[in-house]
Design a protein around this motif. Sequence first.
Motif, PDB file in Angstrom:
ATOM      1  N   GLY A   8       0.805  -1.218   0.000  1.00 54.89           N
ATOM      2  CA  GLY A   8       0.000   0.000   0.000  1.00 54.89           C
ATOM      3  C   GLY A   8       0.835   1.262   0.000  1.00 54.89           C
ATOM      4  O   GLY A   8       0.279   2.360   0.028  1.00 54.89           O
ATOM      5  N   SER A   9       2.152   1.133  -0.031  1.00 53.64           N
ATOM      6  CA  SER A   9       3.025   2.309  -0.053  1.00 53.64           C
ATOM      7  C   SER A   9       3.787   2.360  -1.361  1.00 53.64           C
ATOM      8  O   SER A   9       4.365   1.362  -1.795  1.00 53.64           O
ATOM      9  N   LEU A  10       3.826   3.540  -1.971  1.00 50.41           N
ATOM     10  CA  LEU A  10       4.596   3.731  -3.205  1.00 50.41           C
ATOM     11  C   LEU A  10       5.985   4.284  -2.910  1.00 50.41           C
ATOM     12  O   LEU A  10       6.772   4.485  -3.839  1.00 50.41           O
ATOM     13  N   ARG A  11       6.301   4.537  -1.653  1.00 51.43           N
ATOM     14  CA  ARG A  11       7.608   5.128  -1.308  1.00 51.43           C
ATOM     15  C   ARG A  11       8.743   4.166  -1.636  1.00 51.43           C
ATOM     16  O   ARG A  11       8.665   2.962  -1.359  1.00 51.43           O
ATOM     17  N   ALA A  12       9.820   4.711  -2.172  1.00 52.54           N
ATOM     18  CA  ALA A  12      10.974   3.878  -2.507  1.00 52.54           C
ATOM     19  C   ALA A  12      11.544   3.206  -1.257  1.00 52.54           C
ATOM     20  O   ALA A  12      11.938   2.037  -1.300  1.00 52.54           O
ATOM     21  N   ARG A  13      11.604   3.928  -0.136  1.00 50.72           N
ATOM     22  CA  ARG A  13      12.169   3.354   1.090  1.00 50.72           C
ATOM     23  C   ARG A  13      11.058   2.990   2.076  1.00 50.72           C
ATOM     24  O   ARG A  13      11.198   3.184   3.283  1.00 50.72           O
ATOM     25  N   SER A  14       9.978   2.458   1.564  1.00 48.66           N
ATOM     26  CA  SER A  14       8.820   2.114   2.390  1.00 48.66           C
ATOM     27  C   SER A  14       9.132   1.028   3.420  1.00 48.66           C
ATOM     28  O   SER A  14       9.679  -0.024   3.082  1.00 48.66           O
ATOM     29  N   SER A  15       8.758   1.292   4.662  1.00 51.56           N
ATOM     30  CA  SER A  15       8.922   0.270   5.698  1.00 51.56           C
ATOM     31  C   SER A  15       7.967  -0.900   5.456  1.00 51.56           C
ATOM     32  O   SER A  15       8.302  -2.064   5.733  1.00 51.56           O
ATOM     33  N   ASN A  16       6.785  -0.598   4.928  1.00 54.70           N
ATOM     34  CA  ASN A  16       5.834  -1.690   4.641  1.00 54.70           C
ATOM     35  C   ASN A  16       6.332  -2.587   3.514  1.00 54.70           C
ATOM     36  O   ASN A  16       6.170  -3.810   3.567  1.00 54.70           O
ATOM     37  N   SER A  17       6.953  -1.977   2.503  1.00 55.47           N
ATOM     38  CA  SER A  17       7.518  -2.811   1.430  1.00 55.47           C
ATOM     39  C   SER A  17       8.689  -3.637   1.953  1.00 55.47           C
ATOM     40  O   SER A  17       8.911  -4.765   1.479  1.00 55.47           O
ATOM     41  N   PRO A  75       0.715   0.733   4.934  1.00 52.20           N
ATOM     42  CA  PRO A  75       0.657   1.738   6.004  1.00 52.20           C
ATOM     43  C   PRO A  75      -0.783   2.197   6.209  1.00 52.20           C
ATOM     44  O   PRO A  75      -1.698   1.767   5.487  1.00 52.20           O
ATOM     45  N   GLU A  76      -0.948   3.052   7.182  1.00 49.53           N
ATOM     46  CA  GLU A  76      -2.248   3.694   7.440  1.00 49.53           C
ATOM     47  C   GLU A  76      -2.059   5.180   7.217  1.00 49.53           C
ATOM     48  O   GLU A  76      -1.088   5.765   7.701  1.00 49.53           O
ATOM     49  N   TYR A  77      -2.987   5.775   6.473  1.00 54.48           N
ATOM     50  CA  TYR A  77      -2.966   7.227   6.290  1.00 54.48           C
ATOM     51  C   TYR A  77      -4.253   7.808   6.864  1.00 54.48           C
ATOM     52  O   TYR A  77      -5.354   7.398   6.458  1.00 54.48           O
ATOM     53  N   ALA A  78      -4.112   8.772   7.781  1.00 55.58           N
ATOM     54  CA  ALA A  78      -5.281   9.453   8.366  1.00 55.58           C
ATOM     55  C   ALA A  78      -6.333   8.451   8.840  1.00 55.58           C
ATOM     56  O   ALA A  78      -7.522   8.577   8.536  1.00 55.58           O
ATOM     57  N   HIS A  79      -5.870   7.438   9.575  1.00 47.07           N
ATOM     58  CA  HIS A  79      -6.737   6.384  10.127  1.00 47.07           C
ATOM     59  C   HIS A  79      -7.479   5.634   9.033  1.00 47.07           C
ATOM     60  O   HIS A  79      -8.594   5.145   9.272  1.00 47.07           O
ATOM     61  N   GLY A  80      -6.886   5.544   7.848  1.00 47.15           N
ATOM     62  CA  GLY A  80      -7.563   4.841   6.767  1.00 47.15           C
ATOM     63  C   GLY A  80      -6.588   4.089   5.880  1.00 47.15           C
ATOM     64  O   GLY A  80      -5.373   4.075   6.102  1.00 47.15           O
ATOM     65  N   ALA A 108       2.053  -1.942   8.981  1.00 45.32           N
ATOM     66  CA  ALA A 108       3.202  -1.509   9.782  1.00 45.32           C
ATOM     67  C   ALA A 108       3.151   0.006   9.931  1.00 45.32           C
ATOM     68  O   ALA A 108       2.831   0.722   8.976  1.00 45.32           O
ATOM     69  N   SER A 109       3.457   0.465  11.138  1.00 47.07           N
ATOM     70  CA  SER A 109       3.374   1.898  11.440  1.00 47.07           C
ATOM     71  C   SER A 109       4.574   2.326  12.267  1.00 47.07           C
ATOM     72  O   SER A 109       5.080   1.548  13.081  1.00 47.07           O
ATOM     73  N   PRO A 110       5.017   3.578  12.079  1.00 45.82           N
ATOM     74  CA  PRO A 110       6.106   4.071  12.941  1.00 45.82           C
ATOM     75  C   PRO A 110       5.632   4.348  14.365  1.00 45.82           C
ATOM     76  O   PRO A 110       6.462   4.519  15.259  1.00 45.82           O
TER      77      PRO A 110
HETATM   78  C1  FMN Z   1      -0.567  11.992   5.273  1.00 46.26           C
HETATM   79  C2  FMN Z   1      -0.103  10.957   6.271  1.00 46.26           C
HETATM   80  C3  FMN Z   1      -1.001  10.452   7.183  1.00 46.26           C
HETATM   81  C4  FMN Z   1      -0.593   9.468   8.095  1.00 46.26           C
HETATM   82  N1  FMN Z   1      -1.510   8.933   8.961  1.00 46.26           N
HETATM   83  C5  FMN Z   1      -1.141   7.894   9.760  1.00 46.26           C
HETATM   84  C6  FMN Z   1      -2.096   7.234  10.580  1.00 46.26           C
HETATM   85  O1  FMN Z   1      -3.264   7.574  10.619  1.00 46.26           O
HETATM   86  N2  FMN Z   1      -1.685   6.178  11.323  1.00 46.26           N
HETATM   87  C7  FMN Z   1      -0.377   5.746  11.296  1.00 46.26           C
HETATM   88  O2  FMN Z   1      -0.067   4.766  11.960  1.00 46.26           O
HETATM   89  N3  FMN Z   1       0.551   6.372  10.541  1.00 46.26           N
HETATM   90  C8  FMN Z   1       0.203   7.433   9.789  1.00 46.26           C
HETATM   91  N4  FMN Z   1       1.131   8.058   8.997  1.00 46.26           N
HETATM   92  C9  FMN Z   1       2.520   7.647   9.081  1.00 46.26           C
HETATM   93  C10 FMN Z   1       2.834   6.521   8.156  1.00 46.26           C
HETATM   94  O3  FMN Z   1       2.475   5.313   8.784  1.00 46.26           O
HETATM   95  C11 FMN Z   1       4.331   6.560   7.869  1.00 46.26           C
HETATM   96  O4  FMN Z   1       4.624   7.663   7.042  1.00 46.26           O
HETATM   97  C12 FMN Z   1       4.817   5.280   7.268  1.00 46.26           C
HETATM   98  O5  FMN Z   1       6.221   5.295   7.245  1.00 46.26           O
HETATM   99  C13 FMN Z   1       4.345   5.086   5.881  1.00 46.26           C
HETATM  100  O6  FMN Z   1       4.622   3.756   5.490  1.00 46.26           O
HETATM  101  P1  FMN Z   1       5.824   3.377   4.521  1.00 46.26           P
HETATM  102  O7  FMN Z   1       7.102   3.578   5.281  1.00 46.26           O
HETATM  103  O8  FMN Z   1       5.573   1.957   4.202  1.00 46.26           O
HETATM  104  O9  FMN Z   1       5.765   4.283   3.328  1.00 46.26           O
HETATM  105  C14 FMN Z   1       0.748   9.037   8.098  1.00 46.26           C
HETATM  106  C15 FMN Z   1       1.653   9.586   7.168  1.00 46.26           C
HETATM  107  C16 FMN Z   1       1.230  10.529   6.271  1.00 46.26           C
HETATM  108  C17 FMN Z   1       2.234  11.075   5.269  1.00 46.26           C
END
Ligand code: FMN
Length: 192
Positions: A8-17, A75-80, A108-110
């Motif tokens: 679910g992450s397009l980041r090159a250094r994604s922790s989820n990837s 990852p989760e973005y904005a609880h979604g 996975a989440s930070p």
């Molecule tokens: C716009 C935005 C919203 C985020 N919302 C959440 C969140 O609701 N819950 C969460 O655990 N992490 C949230 N994060 C942090 C992401 O989990 C974190 O950036 C994570 O490293 C993304 O995964 P990735 O490393 O696989 O790309 C958010 C990050 C961004 C940029």
Amino acid sequence: MKLLALSGSLRARSSNSAVLRSALDFFDGATTTADIGALPHFNPDLDGEDATPPAPVAVLRAAVGAADAVLVVSPEYAHGVPGVLKNALDWLVSSGECVHKPVAVITASPFPTGGDHANAQLRETLRMMTAEVITAACREIPAVGPLIDPATDRVKDEATLADLRTAMSHLTAAATTAATATTATPRPSRTA
Ligand SMILES: Cc1cc2nc3c(=O)[nH]c(=O)nc-3n(C[C@H](O)[C@H](O)[C@H](O)COP(=O)(O)O)c2cc1C
């Protein structure tokens, strides 16, 4: 046996990837990862019985259809659920490739408690799609940052690796059962 993985992450250094790559190491079979970043936005007008799906959609559907199991790591973005991942799942709702397909969801989440909303939402969406969510293979991985080795872009934490191995053993078992059942009775699937 074949496993298809979606990040679910397009980041090159994604922790989820990175988690995804480590999990794939423990799947007992062939593995591929789908590129969901190239998919167009879901549009039901392009998804009818007589419609020819956009090429990246046809590729995704064929890959899911050919897999015995699917692993979703996000990852989760904005609880979604990240839009790019929900978009990919939306393209798979009516075409049927996920029906009765064993699926595992890992988030996975930070943050110490992050990822639970997206994990629950993904499971709910996949169940609605009649996928077989393998609960024993699903995981929430909090505070993921220090668990990743940036040199290898994989998990380095031994306890997490052991847990991923357990999760993937459950998914491998479910995929084996599904593959056996498919040999006897092909799954319903609309032509991509
Ligand atoms: C716009 C935005 C919203 C985020 N919302 C959440 C969140 O609701 N819950 C969460 O655990 N992490 C949230 N994060 C942090 C992401 O989990 C974190 O950036 C994570 O490293 C993304 O995964 P990735 O490393 O696989 O790309 C958010 C990050 C961004 C940029």
